[in-house]
Design a protein around this motif. Structure first.
Motif, mmCIF file in Angstrom:
data_model
loop_
_atom_site.group_PDB
_atom_site.id
_atom_site.type_symbol
_atom_site.label_atom_id
_atom_site.label_comp_id
_atom_site.label_asym_id
_atom_site.label_seq_id
_atom_site.Cartn_x
_atom_site.Cartn_y
_atom_site.Cartn_z
ATOM 1 N N UNK A 1 1.993 5.228 -8.353
ATOM 2 C CA UNK A 1 1.837 4.085 -9.252
ATOM 3 C C UNK A 1 0.393 3.959 -9.726
ATOM 4 N N UNK A 2 -0.528 4.278 -8.879
ATOM 5 C CA UNK A 2 -1.948 3.992 -9.170
ATOM 6 C C UNK A 2 -2.308 2.690 -8.481
ATOM 7 N N UNK B 1 3.656 -13.890 -12.413
ATOM 8 C CA UNK B 1 4.620 -12.971 -13.023
ATOM 9 C C UNK B 1 4.169 -11.534 -12.912
ATOM 10 N N UNK B 2 2.847 -11.358 -13.091
ATOM 11 C CA UNK B 2 2.298 -10.008 -12.984
ATOM 12 C C UNK B 2 2.526 -9.465 -11.569
ATOM 13 N N UNK C 1 5.262 -5.764 -8.005
ATOM 14 C CA UNK C 1 5.852 -5.508 -6.684
ATOM 15 C C UNK C 1 7.309 -5.044 -6.823
ATOM 16 N N UNK C 2 7.987 -5.513 -7.879
ATOM 17 C CA UNK C 2 9.352 -5.015 -8.143
ATOM 18 C C UNK C 2 9.337 -3.507 -8.346
ATOM 19 N N UNK C 3 8.382 -3.089 -9.175
ATOM 20 C CA UNK C 3 8.273 -1.676 -9.486
ATOM 21 C C UNK C 3 8.003 -0.854 -8.229
ATOM 22 N N UNK D 1 -4.595 -1.875 -11.936
ATOM 23 C CA UNK D 1 -3.571 -2.060 -12.981
ATOM 24 C C UNK D 1 -3.536 -3.526 -13.406
ATOM 25 N N UNK E 1 4.864 -10.346 -9.445
ATOM 26 C CA UNK E 1 6.279 -10.059 -9.207
ATOM 27 C C UNK E 1 6.708 -8.769 -9.902
ATOM 28 N N UNK E 2 6.248 -8.594 -11.108
ATOM 29 C CA UNK E 2 6.633 -7.448 -11.902
ATOM 30 C C UNK E 2 6.203 -6.146 -11.204
ATOM 31 N N UNK F 1 8.546 -1.657 -5.143
ATOM 32 C CA UNK F 1 9.695 -1.687 -4.230
ATOM 33 C C UNK F 1 10.750 -0.670 -4.639
ATOM 34 N N UNK F 2 10.990 -0.594 -5.961
ATOM 35 C CA UNK F 2 12.002 0.360 -6.415
ATOM 36 C C UNK F 2 11.586 1.799 -6.137
ATOM 37 N N UNK F 3 10.276 2.062 -6.339
ATOM 38 C CA UNK F 3 9.806 3.426 -6.056
ATOM 39 C C UNK F 3 9.916 3.743 -4.570
#
Lengths: 896, 114
Positions: free
Chosen positions: A45-46, A11-12, A17-19, A51, A14-15, A21-23
């Motif tokens: 993102x860092x 889940x971590x 990589x979603x972020x 993270x 996916x969460x 991808x959006x950036x």
């Protein structure tokens, strides 16, 4: 299936990589190339991995993550130092495995309850007295053994007393009577077999609260002399000999040539009233055909013949003490004579019956405690080894630890790392120790001496022991892992980082002391164990190699019971005569003879002997022999004559006596022709000594009693046949069987054994001791050699630079070896001195009855063990010393 | 004026997160966007540092998460306030406002002649 921590991880992913991808998409919308967009997104993102790590740090599963890390790291460290790892794990496995198996043996022999409902209510009914109750009992069959306060405990009562006690006790307790098991020959459905039969009364199974699995157990009507013959069989006998056939109930089983109706089959988990109880068959006690062959008394009617054992169950609410007082008052009313010994102090005694009859327990209590102490010492040695190994490893890792701490690793985290590694070792050691324990326990059961046909229960490892074993290994490991961990974490980081491998840091110096102490302790403990091993080995050797007074090789013995298969009177006497003749005619047989009592079988027949001339009376062993038995056994005739055929009659008054006994009469010459009574002075029988034979062991190897040999009464229902053969007996046994078959095809040979095997039956305890102590001794030797080796080679590795300097300055190899050896040998010598002192002190606790003709403090045993250990230590220290001297000094110096 | 991430006062990130999702659940990216927007582009949170904070708040039970379809048809993890998160938000907002007002008073205090 998905574990919560793996789910969290995906889940971590996916969460984040979603972020990202959006950036990225956002930058691309602004017109940046995809590659550049992704790069910028990452910068904004860092670092995703950092993270994620920070996220894991706050997660619920953080400890698991850390644990996994620790375990992986621990496993890597273990793989890097395989010798240390395996040495520690195997030390632990041997130490704990040996303890587990001794404990399971103790559980089996000393603590296990009978497999009956509410065993704690059971009581064994005995009496206690200063000596044999003469005047109250004319004859007896049963066992007498030393109890507390210098008294003897007896377990036999007259039938009269049993009846009164049973009647009076009603409401307070239920009492049942039983007797010893007896070997019988059976036949069922055309197949014959040998079984053990126990006579019991109709209350027996009621007291035990055992019901039949098939059919029924005895009812009052079954236990009368008039009732039809009946038998109740054990589940084991039903399975092995009756084909597990439910229809067998109601059919007839031929026991000693008399048909018995099978009433029922006992439940499978009922294994009798003692550990390894041999009983296969239970028959009503009142139908026994047993009549005293010594005195001719009928025990069924004579109130002065004591021969029945009793077991009881207390009614709820009756205390054992109260029951004992009450039964004592009843017991006194059953005496039909006056005690001849005024200090007899005969009184009732109830013993706890939860664990069944105590013969094995009495014999094994002390030996097992000694073994437990020894195996405990072994565990201590193993623990010292582990501590040493872990300490040396922790010191070797001082630099790593210092580095971690200076990089900000917390003390707690470091301790946890070390403890995880210890636990990993403990797990490995624990698993190995279970393997050791399960392999050795099955071996141990075979060492437990019971009579040779007893069935020992399967001694599987039960889960409590497994848990205890694992708990013990973790305790040991954590204990010994904690100290190095604590020490390592306490260490000041800077000097360790600065120092090279050659110099001794502060921590290293203090370890050296701890390691030294441990090695000295190990050597001292090993001296104890090795002297115990040599002591018991010498003990066994002493017993087996003594002169027994008869020839033990090429002798075969077996029992035969024609009187129980229908022979009687002149036909029985004729059978015995033709048996001897037939055997003598068998090829390979040198001679054959008959004895009333099986030699070297423990127990035997005992009588009081009173010389007619007056003087002291003696307790003597009695055996009855056919004329050819003395030559067959190889016992020398010293004076007078042997028996002849004419002596073999019931009223015969001639006797042979042993040399020991002749000395009591004032020498062989005066003993010849001497007359004496056997049995009670007034009612005893008068005998005359017609010959003196060499003293020989009769019942077992540890005791040589005064012996009286009487002619065999040809009316005896069963005898032991002793055959001397020209070749090893095993090859001749088939032709001997054939010879007996020609006389009567239905008569089985009971317990055919060579004399050597018969002797060994009686030495199981000594053998068990010698084997186990020997094994412990070897282990102790090995473990302490490993410990010493580890300490010395570690010390050598720490001193490599110093040795290099010495050699560069001109020290010879010999002087370097001497230098290193001196350290090792000094430690060993200190350990040996302490150990010898400990051994001298500890032998005070070895019971005299465990040893034969040896004092517990046997100088030869101690000396042997000191020499053995010294040699081992020398070799263990020599190896690293040699390696140190063989090294090239320039290499050692360059390392600095 | 541009505030760097390190200039974000310690502990304020939690408050910003709680406030941002006060009325509707948001995923991490949307949260970052929204903080940027509502602070008129003054507060730029380093976007990655949101996540440890989110996980910590979730562990404390102040927010809760669920996977839902986002605008882009992809599944995203949406965070929303729990009851105790709401109480925490009210408390922290109150504290912050008192703090900000106190700072304000200090900064705007009239010059006093000594």
């Amino acid at each position: 299936m998905k574990w919560p921590w793996t789910k969290q991880e995906t889940e971590l992913d996916r969460e984040i990589s979603f972020h990202l991808d959006r950036m990225t998409a956002e930058y691309m919308e602004a017109g940046v190339s995809e590659k550049e967009a992704r790069r910028r997104a990452r910068i904004d993102f860092g670092g995703p991995e950092q993270i994620k790590d920070e996220c894991r740090d706050v997660s619920r599963w953080r400890w698991l993550n850390d644990l996994g890390q620790d375990l992986r790291f621990g496993a890597r460290m273990m793989r890097k130092a395989p010798v240390v790892t395996w040495a520690a794990a195997i030390s632990l496995a041997l130490g704990i495995g040996a303890n587990t198996s001794i404990f399971s043996l103790m559980e089996l022999v000393l603590w296990r309850s009978l497999p009956v409902p509410r065993p704690e209510e059971l009581v064994l009914v005995n009496w206690q007295a200063r000596s044999f109750p003469q005047g109250l009992a004319k004859g007896a069959a049963g066992s007498m053994f030393p109890g507390g306060e210098g008294d003897d405990i007896g377990d036999f009562f007259s039938l009269d007393a049993v009846r009164k006690l049973q009647a009076e006790a009603s409401g307070k307790a239920l009492l049942a009577s039983y007797n010893f098991t007896e070997r019988v020959s059976c036949s069922y459905d055309g197949r014959s077999s040998v079984a053990d039969e126990r006579p019991v009364d109709d209350k027996f199974f009621q007291v035990l609260a055992i019901n039949a699995a098939v059919g029924r157990v005895f009812l009052p009507g079954d236990n009368t002399p008039q009732a039809p013959l009946t038998v109740v069989v054990t589940h084991r006998y039903w399975r092995d000999h009756l084909g597990s056939d439910p229809q067998a109930v109601g059919r007839r089983l031929r026991i000693n040539n008399r048909l018995h109706e099978i009433l029922g089959v006992l439940p499978e988990d009922f294994t009798g009233i003692a550990l390894g109880d041999p009983a296969d068959l239970y028959v009503p006690i009142r139908q026994g055909v047993w009549i005293s062959s010594v005195t001719g008394i009928n025990p069924m009617t004579d109130p002065q013949f004591w021969w029945i054992q009793m077991i009881g169950r207390r009614a709820p609410g009756t205390s054992a003490a109260h029951l004992q007082t009450f039964l004592d008052s009843v017991f006194r009313t059953t005496w039909t004579g006056t005690p001849k010994n005024p200090n007899l102090n005969l009184r009732m005694r109830l013993d706890d019956g939860a664990r069944g009859l105590g013969a094995l327990r009495r014999e094994y209590q002390n030996p097992l405690l000694v073994l437990l102490a020894l195996v405990g010492l072994l565990l201590l040695i193993a623990c010292a080894n582990i501590a040493n190994l872990l300490l040396s490893r922790a010191t070797a890792r001082a630099k790593e630890v210092a580095l971690r701490m200076s990089l900000g690793c917390s003390r707690g985290r470091l301790m946890r790392q070390f403890l995880t590694e210890s636990a990993l070792l403990a797990g490995l050691g624990g698993l190995l120790s279970l393997a050791v324990a399960s392999a050795t326990t099955s071996l141990l059961v075979t060492l437990v001496p019971t009579n040779e046909f007893s069935r020992m229960p399967e001694m599987g490892l039960d889960w409590r022991l497994i848990l205890a074993t694992l708990a013990a290994s973790f305790m040991a490991m954590l204990l010994f892992g904690l100290f190095p961990a604590w020490r390592a974490s306490r260490m000041d980081a800077s000097p360790a980082l600065k120092e090279g491998s050659g110099s001794l840091g502060a921590a290293a110096r203090s370890w050296w002391t701890a390691g030294k102490v441990l090695v000295v302790c190990q050597v001292a403990l090993a001296v104890l164990l090795v002297s115990a091993a040599t002591l018991f080995a010498r003990n066994l050797q002493g017993i087996t190699q003594q002169d027994m007074g008869f020839e033990r090789t090429r002798v075969l013995l077996f029992d035969i019971a024609p009187g129980e298969s229908g022979y009687s009177g002149p036909r029985l006497a004729a059978f015995y005569r033709s048996l001897e003749a037939q055997l003598r005619a068998t090829p390979g047989v040198v001679s054959a003879g008959l004895a009333g009592i099986r030699p070297m079988n423990i127990g035997g027949e005992w009588e009081a002997l009173h010389p007619v001339a007056g003087g002291e009376k003696y307790q003597t062993g009695v055996n009855r022999l056919s004329p050819s038995l003395i030559p067959t056994m190889g016992i020398r005739l010293l004076a007078g004559r042997m028996f002849v055929e004419a002596d073999q009659q019931p009223k015969s008054t001639v006797a042979l006596i042993s040399e020991d006994l002749a000395q009591k009469f004032g020498g062989i010459d005066r003993a010849l022709g001497a007359r004496f009574y056997l049995g009670d002075e007034a009612e005893g029988t008068l005998f005359e000594a017609i010959g003196v034979v060499a003293s020989a062991h009769q019942t077992h190897l540890k005791d040589r009693p005064l012996m009286v040999y009487l002619p065999l009464n040809p009316a005896r229902t069963a005898v032991t046949v002793i055959v001397r053969t020209a070749a090893p007996p095993a090859g001749i046994l088939p032709s001997i069987r054939e010879a007996v078959r020609q006389l009567d095809k239905d008569l089985p040979l009971i317990r055919p054994l060579t004399m050597e095997a018969q002797i060994n039956e009686g030495l199981k305890r000594e053998r068990m001791f010698a084997y186990l102590c020997g094994a412990f001794g070897v282990l102790a030797l090995l473990l302490s050699a490993v410990g010493l080796y580890g300490v010395i080679s570690y010390a050598v590795s720490r001193r490599r630079t110093e040795i290099g300097v010495r050699m560069a300055l001109g020290a010879t190899r010999v002087s370097v070896v001497t230098l290193v050896l001196r350290d090792g040998l000094a430690l060993t010598a200190l350990g040996l001195v302490l150990g010898t002192w400990g051994a001298v002190y500890a032998t005070r606790f070895v019971q005299k009855d465990l040893l034969f003709q040896l004092k517990p403090l046997d100088p030869a045993s101690v000396a042997a063990s000191v020499i053995l250990l010294g040699t081992c230590a020398f070799v263990a220290a020599l190896l690293p010393a040699w390696r140190a001297a063989a090294g090239d000094p320039t290499v050692a110096l360059r390392q600095e | 004026m541009d505030l760097k991430r390190s200039d974000l006062l310690q502990g304020t990130l939690d408050l910003l997160i709680l406030k941002t999702i006060e009325h509707r659940p948001l995923h991490g990216y949307a949260m970052a966007q929204r903080i940027l927007e509502t602070s008129r582009e003054v507060l730029t949170v380093q976007q990655g540092s949101l996540y440890p904070a989110l996980h910590r708040l979730e562990r404390k039970g102040l927010i809760t998460a669920e996977w839902r379809e986002a605008e882009s048809k992809r599944m995203a993890k949406f965070y929303s306030l729990t009851a105790s998160g709401r109480t925490q938000l009210a408390e922290e907002m109150d504290q912050w406002q008192r703090y900000a007002r106190a700072i304000q008073w200090v900064l705007q205090a009239p010059e006093v002649a000594s």
